[in-house]
Every structure is written in structure tokens, then in C-alpha cells.
Write an enzyme that holds these catalytic residues in place. Sequence first.
Site, mmCIF file in Angstrom:
data_model
loop_
_atom_site.group_PDB
_atom_site.id
_atom_site.type_symbol
_atom_site.label_atom_id
_atom_site.label_comp_id
_atom_site.label_asym_id
_atom_site.label_seq_id
_atom_site.Cartn_x
_atom_site.Cartn_y
_atom_site.Cartn_z
ATOM 1 N N HIS A 129 12.177 -23.273 24.824
ATOM 2 C CA HIS A 129 13.505 -23.649 25.301
ATOM 3 C C HIS A 129 13.562 -23.795 26.821
ATOM 4 C CE1 HIS A 129 15.483 -21.846 21.438
ATOM 5 N NE2 HIS A 129 14.732 -22.894 21.193
ATOM 6 N N PHE A 375 11.009 -17.233 18.628
ATOM 7 C CA PHE A 375 10.266 -17.237 19.891
ATOM 8 C C PHE A 375 10.800 -18.221 20.932
ATOM 9 C CE2 PHE A 375 7.029 -16.842 16.344
ATOM 10 C CZ PHE A 375 7.263 -15.489 16.181
ATOM 11 N N CYS A 376 12.114 -18.413 20.990
ATOM 12 C CA CYS A 376 12.715 -19.363 21.932
ATOM 13 C C CYS A 376 12.055 -20.731 21.840
ATOM 14 C CB CYS A 376 12.642 -18.827 23.364
ATOM 15 S SG CYS A 376 13.676 -17.387 23.635
ATOM 16 N N ALA A 377 11.664 -21.082 20.610
ATOM 17 C CA ALA A 377 11.098 -22.402 20.331
ATOM 18 C C ALA A 377 11.567 -22.787 18.932
ATOM 19 C CB ALA A 377 9.576 -22.376 20.424
#
Length: 453
Positions: A129, A375-377
Site C-alpha cells: 500500500h 500484509f498491507c498488500a
Amino acid sequence: MSVFTAAIDRSVCAPLPVLGRDVTVPLVTGGEVGYAALDYAASAPALQRVWDDVAAYAPYYGSVHRGAGYLSQLSTDLFENARKTVAEFLGCRADDQVVFTRSTTDSLNLLARAVPAGCRVFVFETEHHASLLPWQDADVTYLDAPRTPRQAVETLERALADRDPHGPALVCVTGASNVTGELWPVRELAAAAHAQGARIVLDAAQLAPHHPVSVADLDVDWVAFSGHKLYAPFGSGVLAGRADWLRAAEPYLAGGGASRKVTRREDGGVAVEWHETAARHEAGSPNVIGAYAIASACKALTEAGWDALVAREQHLVARVREGLAEVPEVRVLSLFGDDAPRVGVISFVVEGWNSSHFAAALSAEYGIGVRDGLFCAHPLVRTLLGSDPQSQGECGAPEAAPGEKSLNAIRVSFGAGTPDEHVERFVGAVRELVSDGAKWRYRTEEGRCVPAV
């Protein structure tokens, strides 16, 4: 002016000494065990070398660029020398700028503020992100997840060639995935970008701690990374690269340090002349400790020798992958396949397990710290899992019934400070948890995963 700099102990070059190696944590089964930190992709522990350097400097701490006193002058020298050390670590070109920021996220948001009017930005959906989201105010083209490095290059080539109008463009790409650990074809993507008159920024947050990075050799225009992933957790990051867009842009933050001259105008307003150096985007009192810590980590990794560090990490990667392959219920997530080169970041799901509960079990029963979630993805992990895009992705995700797809994943990550014993404990713990059917020993309570008994 100088302060004490710790010398690296080459006898313990692998693993490198890190803080926390003597920390013990309680187990739900009773007693304590040495903590196995296997969440380097989120934040790596501080190198002992970094901690020692910062501790030695701390009594001499002073303001940067703002004083005539000895400590202020020393701190200014330290700060500017840190900039030079980072430039050398990244193999920067002679006219590149090194800007100190708060993190990779901050660095890429800074660059997003500096893109020229009419610039088209190209980003793969596989990005973290930090590199996926800063371009919201630009004309953004999001590219589908490629399944091979060659496909990544071909996808970018087509997208750049088809842009209309054929104006300025910027490509943002990761060096190593924070989900799969796979290395991306950065040099080839840079060549494709430049062939189409575009520029490229490299998100090296997961690459720089594991692998040498050279701006000049990769031929990227900018690179961004975070200190807290590079064994220097003192709230600092870096954006390094070409100066022209940065000089032309309004300062990222307005204030002291960024301004070279401020005067009152006849109409009663204020006229400002901004710096054209890196200081233009470093308003406020600089984080000299954060910058010095990053420089210390850069020196420590360089002096330890990348060949030895990479070789040892690849040994750990192979051991983890070998251990997970022995458990049929485990599926490792990958874009490019089993043979793709990768760093010490591996994500997986366990059939029948809620991933958050599995991570909680590793912590509570074995003293192993890993990460669970998306995982901020989020787009990438959901693509790999094939899960409902509306599903919650962090620890509060609904429980997956036996046989159902996991709604999130587990990530184990490690690096230069990881002992072999921690990897062996992890492999053994995965095998034991799956074999003894312990999945119902954990539940979700107020968004946290806890033992059920």
C-alpha cells in the site's frame, strides 16, 4: 568532528548481533522460551552495532543546521555525512539527491507530490500500500498481477506504449515482494520504462535489507526504503534519486529548514525562496538520530559483506521452504513459481486453519513471532488466495471452517540477525501444530486471537 563508531565483529557476521536476542516470553503451556522474532518484513530488530553507535552519539545530540555551538556543528556534520553514507550504500549517481523522510510510505508520498502536471503513473496491483496508494491525486493506471517476470515487463511495455497522450510517466515497482519475497525484474522494467520516455521509482523497503541495491546499476530514477526494516528502527526513511522533479516541486512540508530566504512583501504577505537541495523537502528539525542509525546500518551490512549475508539467508530460505513442503496441508503463496529468486519473506496458508489462530498458536505455544493478515498488500494477497475481496483481512477475520479457503495468510520473515535455531523451531512448530489438530484451541475475541482455554 566525530563520535565513537562501533566496529563490526566479523566473528559473528552471520547472524549479525541484534537487540532482543536474549528476550524470553511466557508460553501458555508454562515456563518461558527465548523469543524467535520472525517478522522482519514488518520491522527488523535493531543491529547491536546501530544501537551502540546511537548510544555513543546521544550525549552529543544537538540541533542540525541551526546552531554555532559545538554539539550543533557536530550533529550537522553527522547528519550530512549520513547522507553521503546512504548515497554510497545505494550506488547513487553524482547528481542524485538523498532526502531523509520518515519511512518508505513518506518517501513515496513526497515523490507523488513532486510528479509534474499531466504525469501518468503506472503501478502493479501487487504493490504494498505504501507504493500503491500515494498516487490518488495523479492519473493512475493499475496493472494486473503478472505471473512471470517476463509478463511483468511485457505488461508494462504495452501499457506505456498505449498511453494517450504520450506525456510524462512514472512507473512504481517493488524490488522484493513483502508477501512472497520474490525478486522483481527491476533492471528490465527500468529499461522498458526509459524506452518509452518514462521514469521509474523502486520501492526497496524489502530489498535493501536483504540484497545490495545500486541506483546506477539498476538504472532507476529513484529508490525509497525505511530504516526500521534495515535494522535501524528510529523513525527515518530515504528517498534518493534524480533532483530535477524534486527541485521543481513545492516543498513537501513548509517550514524552517526548507526555506532559504523569507521576506515580507509590500502587500503585507510573505515571499519565500526555497532551498534547491534535499533540505527543500526536509522542513523542521531533522531526525538526526534516525539518519545516523540508517547510516550505521548501511555501514554494518556493507562491512559484513553482501555475498556472505545473501548466501546465509538463502540457506535459511531453503530450509523454511523445505520444511513447509513436508506438510501437505501448507500452501506457500507465489506469483512467479517455486524457482523464482526470493529474499527471506514467505507467506502461506494452512488447510483448515484460520491463519490468525495459527499465528497466535505459534506465539503462545512456541514463542515465535510471525505476521498474519493481508500484509498491507490487500489486492495481491486476495489475488493469491482467491478470496472474497469484501472479506476482512486482518486478525479479526472470520474463522475458516475445515476445507474452506483462508481469508488471510501467515508470513514468516527473517534476515541477517536470524539464528538457525529460530528457523528450526518454526519448522518444527508448523509440523506439530498441523499434526496434532490444534486449530480449535484458539478463538477471536474483540479482534484479538487468544487461546480458547
